[in-house]
Design a protein around this motif. Structure first.
Motif, PDB file in Angstrom:
ATOM      1  N   ASN A   1      41.140  37.714  51.334  1.00  0.00           N
ATOM      2  CA  ASN A   1      41.880  37.163  50.179  1.00  0.00           C
ATOM      3  C   ASN A   1      40.975  36.230  49.375  1.00  0.00           C
ATOM      4  OD1 ASN A   1      44.262  38.375  51.009  1.00  0.00           O
ATOM      5  ND2 ASN A   1      45.092  36.542  51.995  1.00  0.00           N
ATOM      6  N   LEU A   2      40.257  35.335  50.102  1.00  0.00           N
ATOM      7  CA  LEU A   2      39.397  34.360  49.416  1.00  0.00           C
ATOM      8  C   LEU A   2      38.241  35.057  48.718  1.00  0.00           C
ATOM      9  CD1 LEU A   2      39.264  31.464  52.080  1.00  0.00           C
ATOM     10  CD2 LEU A   2      40.594  31.523  49.963  1.00  0.00           C
ATOM     11  N   LYS A   3      37.716  36.133  49.349  1.00  0.00           N
ATOM     12  CA  LYS A   3      36.584  36.865  48.752  1.00  0.00           C
ATOM     13  C   LYS A   3      37.008  37.457  47.402  1.00  0.00           C
ATOM     14  CE  LYS A   3      32.583  39.246  49.046  1.00  0.00           C
ATOM     15  NZ  LYS A   3      32.457  39.528  47.643  1.00  0.00           N
ATOM     16  N   LEU A   4      38.202  38.071  47.389  1.00  0.00           N
ATOM     17  CA  LEU A   4      38.665  38.658  46.125  1.00  0.00           C
ATOM     18  C   LEU A   4      38.791  37.569  45.052  1.00  0.00           C
ATOM     19  CD1 LEU A   4      41.139  41.468  45.549  1.00  0.00           C
ATOM     20  CD2 LEU A   4      41.625  39.338  44.389  1.00  0.00           C
ATOM     21  N   LEU A   5      39.319  36.402  45.444  1.00  0.00           N
ATOM     22  CA  LEU A   5      39.499  35.317  44.473  1.00  0.00           C
ATOM     23  C   LEU A   5      38.148  34.775  44.000  1.00  0.00           C
ATOM     24  CD1 LEU A   5      42.445  33.576  46.344  1.00  0.00           C
ATOM     25  CD2 LEU A   5      42.609  34.679  44.108  1.00  0.00           C
ATOM     26  N   GLU A   6      37.191  34.716  44.943  1.00  0.00           N
ATOM     27  CA  GLU A   6      35.854  34.251  44.545  1.00  0.00           C
ATOM     28  C   GLU A   6      35.219  35.260  43.585  1.00  0.00           C
ATOM     29  OE1 GLU A   6      32.712  31.795  46.924  1.00  0.00           O
ATOM     30  OE2 GLU A   6      32.405  33.909  47.421  1.00  0.00           O
ATOM     31  N   ASP A   7      35.342  36.553  43.916  1.00  0.00           N
ATOM     32  CA  ASP A   7      34.786  37.590  43.031  1.00  0.00           C
ATOM     33  C   ASP A   7      35.408  37.517  41.637  1.00  0.00           C
ATOM     34  OD1 ASP A   7      33.238  38.411  45.097  1.00  0.00           O
ATOM     35  OD2 ASP A   7      34.411  40.210  45.574  1.00  0.00           O
ATOM     36  N   LYS A   8      36.676  37.100  41.576  1.00  0.00           N
ATOM     37  CA  LYS A   8      37.359  37.012  40.279  1.00  0.00           C
ATOM     38  C   LYS A   8      37.141  35.643  39.623  1.00  0.00           C
ATOM     39  CE  LYS A   8      40.123  39.913  39.178  1.00  0.00           C
ATOM     40  NZ  LYS A   8      39.869  41.103  38.338  1.00  0.00           N
ATOM     41  N   GLN A   9      36.243  34.852  40.212  1.00  0.00           N
ATOM     42  CA  GLN A   9      35.863  33.533  39.667  1.00  0.00           C
ATOM     43  C   GLN A   9      37.050  32.594  39.468  1.00  0.00           C
ATOM     44  OE1 GLN A   9      33.694  35.104  36.396  1.00  0.00           O
ATOM     45  NE2 GLN A   9      31.900  35.447  37.666  1.00  0.00           N
ATOM     46  N   VAL A  10      37.908  32.591  40.470  1.00  0.00           N
ATOM     47  CA  VAL A  10      39.088  31.731  40.398  1.00  0.00           C
ATOM     48  C   VAL A  10      38.736  30.298  40.827  1.00  0.00           C
ATOM     49  CG1 VAL A  10      41.333  31.322  41.504  1.00  0.00           C
ATOM     50  CG2 VAL A  10      40.739  33.609  40.702  1.00  0.00           C
ATOM     51  N   PHE A  11      37.763  30.166  41.734  1.00  0.00           N
ATOM     52  CA  PHE A  11      37.428  28.823  42.235  1.00  0.00           C
ATOM     53  C   PHE A  11      36.381  28.180  41.337  1.00  0.00           C
ATOM     54  CE2 PHE A  11      38.029  31.324  46.313  1.00  0.00           C
ATOM     55  CZ  PHE A  11      39.383  31.066  46.368  1.00  0.00           C
ATOM     56  N   GLU A  12      36.715  26.969  40.853  1.00  0.00           N
ATOM     57  CA  GLU A  12      35.723  26.263  40.037  1.00  0.00           C
ATOM     58  C   GLU A  12      34.924  25.341  40.951  1.00  0.00           C
ATOM     59  OE1 GLU A  12      38.038  24.201  37.180  1.00  0.00           O
ATOM     60  OE2 GLU A  12      38.528  26.028  36.080  1.00  0.00           O
ATOM     61  N   ASN A  13      33.626  25.425  40.895  1.00  0.00           N
ATOM     62  CA  ASN A  13      32.738  24.519  41.644  1.00  0.00           C
ATOM     63  C   ASN A  13      32.950  24.502  43.152  1.00  0.00           C
ATOM     64  OD1 ASN A  13      31.974  23.695  39.067  1.00  0.00           O
ATOM     65  ND2 ASN A  13      33.582  22.116  39.048  1.00  0.00           N
ATOM     66  N   ARG A  14      33.568  25.532  43.701  1.00  0.00           N
ATOM     67  CA  ARG A  14      33.734  25.563  45.159  1.00  0.00           C
ATOM     68  C   ARG A  14      33.410  26.964  45.643  1.00  0.00           C
ATOM     69  NH1 ARG A  14      39.627  24.348  46.615  1.00  0.00           N
ATOM     70  NH2 ARG A  14      39.952  25.698  44.839  1.00  0.00           N
TER      71      ARG A  14
ATOM     72  N   GLY B   1      42.432  54.220  43.349  1.00  0.00           N
ATOM     73  CA  GLY B   1      42.136  54.597  44.737  1.00  0.00           C
ATOM     74  C   GLY B   1      43.257  55.434  45.317  1.00  0.00           C
ATOM     75  N   LYS B   2      43.098  55.844  46.571  1.00  0.00           N
ATOM     76  CA  LYS B   2      44.111  56.724  47.181  1.00  0.00           C
ATOM     77  C   LYS B   2      44.659  56.144  48.497  1.00  0.00           C
ATOM     78  CE  LYS B   2      42.668  60.637  44.709  1.00  0.00           C
ATOM     79  NZ  LYS B   2      43.197  60.508  43.371  1.00  0.00           N
ATOM     80  N   THR B   3      43.845  55.273  49.151  1.00  0.00           N
ATOM     81  CA  THR B   3      44.301  54.752  50.442  1.00  0.00           C
ATOM     82  C   THR B   3      45.095  53.459  50.222  1.00  0.00           C
ATOM     83  OG1 THR B   3      42.363  53.366  50.759  1.00  0.00           O
ATOM     84  CG2 THR B   3      42.187  55.664  51.523  1.00  0.00           C
ATOM     85  N   ARG B   4      45.880  53.078  51.244  1.00  0.00           N
ATOM     86  CA  ARG B   4      46.674  51.839  51.101  1.00  0.00           C
ATOM     87  C   ARG B   4      45.797  50.608  50.851  1.00  0.00           C
ATOM     88  NH1 ARG B   4      49.931  53.681  55.210  1.00  0.00           N
ATOM     89  NH2 ARG B   4      51.612  54.815  54.215  1.00  0.00           N
ATOM     90  N   PRO B   5      44.689  50.400  51.626  1.00  0.00           N
ATOM     91  CA  PRO B   5      43.857  49.213  51.326  1.00  0.00           C
ATOM     92  C   PRO B   5      43.294  49.241  49.903  1.00  0.00           C
ATOM     93  CG  PRO B   5      43.249  50.168  53.454  1.00  0.00           C
ATOM     94  CD  PRO B   5      44.241  51.112  52.827  1.00  0.00           C
ATOM     95  N   GLU B   6      42.913  50.448  49.421  1.00  0.00           N
ATOM     96  CA  GLU B   6      42.381  50.532  48.046  1.00  0.00           C
ATOM     97  C   GLU B   6      43.477  50.171  47.033  1.00  0.00           C
ATOM     98  OE1 GLU B   6      39.102  54.147  48.639  1.00  0.00           O
ATOM     99  OE2 GLU B   6      41.133  54.642  48.007  1.00  0.00           O
ATOM    100  N   ILE B   7      44.668  50.682  47.270  1.00  0.00           N
ATOM    101  CA  ILE B   7      45.768  50.427  46.322  1.00  0.00           C
ATOM    102  C   ILE B   7      46.175  48.950  46.366  1.00  0.00           C
ATOM    103  CG2 ILE B   7      48.138  51.071  45.670  1.00  0.00           C
ATOM    104  CD1 ILE B   7      47.488  53.867  46.972  1.00  0.00           C
ATOM    105  N   ALA B   8      46.154  48.359  47.577  1.00  0.00           N
ATOM    106  CA  ALA B   8      46.507  46.931  47.698  1.00  0.00           C
ATOM    107  C   ALA B   8      45.466  46.076  46.968  1.00  0.00           C
ATOM    108  CB  ALA B   8      46.603  46.519  49.164  1.00  0.00           C
ATOM    109  N   LYS B   9      44.199  46.487  47.060  1.00  0.00           N
ATOM    110  CA  LYS B   9      43.143  45.721  46.379  1.00  0.00           C
ATOM    111  C   LYS B   9      43.319  45.825  44.853  1.00  0.00           C
ATOM    112  CE  LYS B   9      38.275  44.783  46.506  1.00  0.00           C
ATOM    113  NZ  LYS B   9      36.941  45.237  46.776  1.00  0.00           N
ATOM    114  N   PHE B  10      43.661  47.029  44.397  1.00  0.00           N
ATOM    115  CA  PHE B  10      43.934  47.225  42.954  1.00  0.00           C
ATOM    116  C   PHE B  10      45.076  46.294  42.522  1.00  0.00           C
ATOM    117  CE2 PHE B  10      46.728  49.401  39.884  1.00  0.00           C
ATOM    118  CZ  PHE B  10      45.885  49.422  38.787  1.00  0.00           C
ATOM    119  N   ARG B  11      46.172  46.291  43.341  1.00  0.00           N
ATOM    120  CA  ARG B  11      47.324  45.415  43.033  1.00  0.00           C
ATOM    121  C   ARG B  11      46.872  43.956  42.907  1.00  0.00           C
ATOM    122  NH1 ARG B  11      50.835  44.207  48.124  1.00  0.00           N
ATOM    123  NH2 ARG B  11      48.864  43.167  48.521  1.00  0.00           N
TER     124      ARG B  11
END
Ligand SMILES: NC(=O)c1ccc[n+]([C@@H]2O[C@H](COP(=O)([O-])OP(=O)(O)OC[C@H]3O[C@@H](n4cnc5c(N)ncnc54)[C@H](O)[C@@H]3O)[C@@H](O)[C@H]2O)c1
Length: 319
Positions: free
Chosen positions: A51-64, A295-305
């Motif tokens: 969860n945190l990795k996705l948020l970091e990739d989306k640049q949600v955390f400022e200075n952390r 994507g086609k698999t559940r993890p891929e679709i959840a990541k898209f969501r």
């Protein structure tokens, strides 16, 4: 900076407990996550990190960095350790009165008297969960939607003995961490969100079983039609815009149609046994038609969501 004096305890580290832990970490809380199962805590650790990795990739955390944020959580199977010194306890154990009542009995034993107990229950009554508690005044229902770290809504319910002060404090706390709490005036089965969702689900099931349309058709109608608007404004407000300057009253021109459709809506009052076979088949063919970026698999679709939810949250200035 994490505030080490403000300890939040999450009880239960399944889908919802892990999501809550992520939500609290995102807002710099000092989190302790408890579960009876060490294996489950290990899986939860992986889920929170992803969860945190996705948020970091989306640049949600400022200075952390996510590494710094992850330092603010501890995992334990020791209940006393989990709740001592805690000011807020978010319970996300199994959906079962006996288990939730047992957890609350241990909270009464080990947590500070003024710690708030908030149950994530999807439908059990907080009055009943708290009926044997020595501190029913501090118990509330606080129902999230999955994934709790990305969906802002929290439906708060008050039990018969819950104090108004506790409800107000919980409301302020959720607001302070960027949630959108809604307080129900009365305990109600399914709260608000699930009553609305289940009404739609009942109609969906009935239409597909009656061969009016496919599962994929319904998902398209919601994703590319009515649901797109709901991600921006609520249904009542959308009807207020539907008749121009006349506002919601202008929609009375549809009353004759509404009266006819109301009479025709599904009155299904049980889940048809055949549904899961029909749904599985329909969803398989829907996934076949998904473009590669979903994507086609559940993890891929959840990541898209989750990726899309972050984008919507950014537009709402909620993240
Ligand atoms: N899944 C959803 O979409 C959703 C949405 C909103 C609310 N909820 C509610 O949140 C709660 C948790 O749901 P979930 O989907 O995360 O369930 P889950 O089965 O994924 O997780 C439950 C966790 O509780 C742990 N557990 C079992 N006994 C325990 C005990 N005595 N003390 C502490 N932990 C214990 C389990 O090991 C497991 O990790 C339920 O009340 C559910 O109704 C679920």
């Amino acid at each position: 900076m994490s505030d080490k004096t403000n300890k939040i305890t999450c009880i239960g580290s399944g889908t919802i407990g892990s999501g809550w832990a992520t939500a609290f970490l995102m807002k710099n809380c000092n989190v302790c996550l408890y579960d009876v199962s060490p294996e489950q805590l290990e899986s939860s650790k992986k889920l929170i990190l992803s969860n945190l990795k996705l948020l970091e990739d989306k640049q949600v955390f400022e200075n952390r960095s996510m590494g710094e944020i992850f330092e603010n959580i501890t995992f334990t199977t020791d209940f006393e350790e989990a709740v001592k010194d805690s000011r807020f306890i978010q319970e996300s154990g199994p959906e079962n009165y006996e288990i939730k009542k047992r957890i609350l009995a241990d909270v009464d034993l080990y947590a500070p008297e003024d710690a708030i107990f908030a149950s994530s229950t999807s439908g059990l009554l907080i009055t009943k969960i708290a009926e044997d508690s020595s501190h029913p005044e501090r118990c509330i229902g606080a129902h999230p939607y999955n994934p709790p770290h990305l969906i802002p809504l929290v439906e708060i319910t008050k039990g018969e003995k819950t104090s108004r002060d506790i409800v107000d404090k919980a409301f302020s706390f959720y607001t302070s961490i960027g949630k959108e709490p809604v307080m129900l005036n009365k305990e109600s089965l399914g709260f608000i969100g699930n009553r609305l969702s289940f009404a739609l689900y009942r109609e969906l099931i009935t239409m597909v079983i009656n061969d009016c349309c496919s599962v994929e058709d319904i998902d398209k109608v919601v994703t590319y039609g009515i649901g797109m608007r709901w991600a921006i404004l609520g249904p009542a407000m959308l009807y207020d815009l539907g008749a121009g300057d006349a506002g919601i009253r202008g929609m009375s021109k549809l009353d004759t149609t509404l009266n006819m459709v109301f009479k025709d809506l599904s009155n299904l009052n049980h889940m048809p046994k055949v549904w899961y076979d029909v749904a599985e088949k329909g969803l398989e063919s829907e996934k076949e038609n998904f473009p590669d970026f979903i994507g086609k698999t559940r993890p891929e679709i959840a990541k898209f969501r989750d990726n899309m939810l972050v984008e919507v949250l950014k537009l709402h200035k909620k993240i």
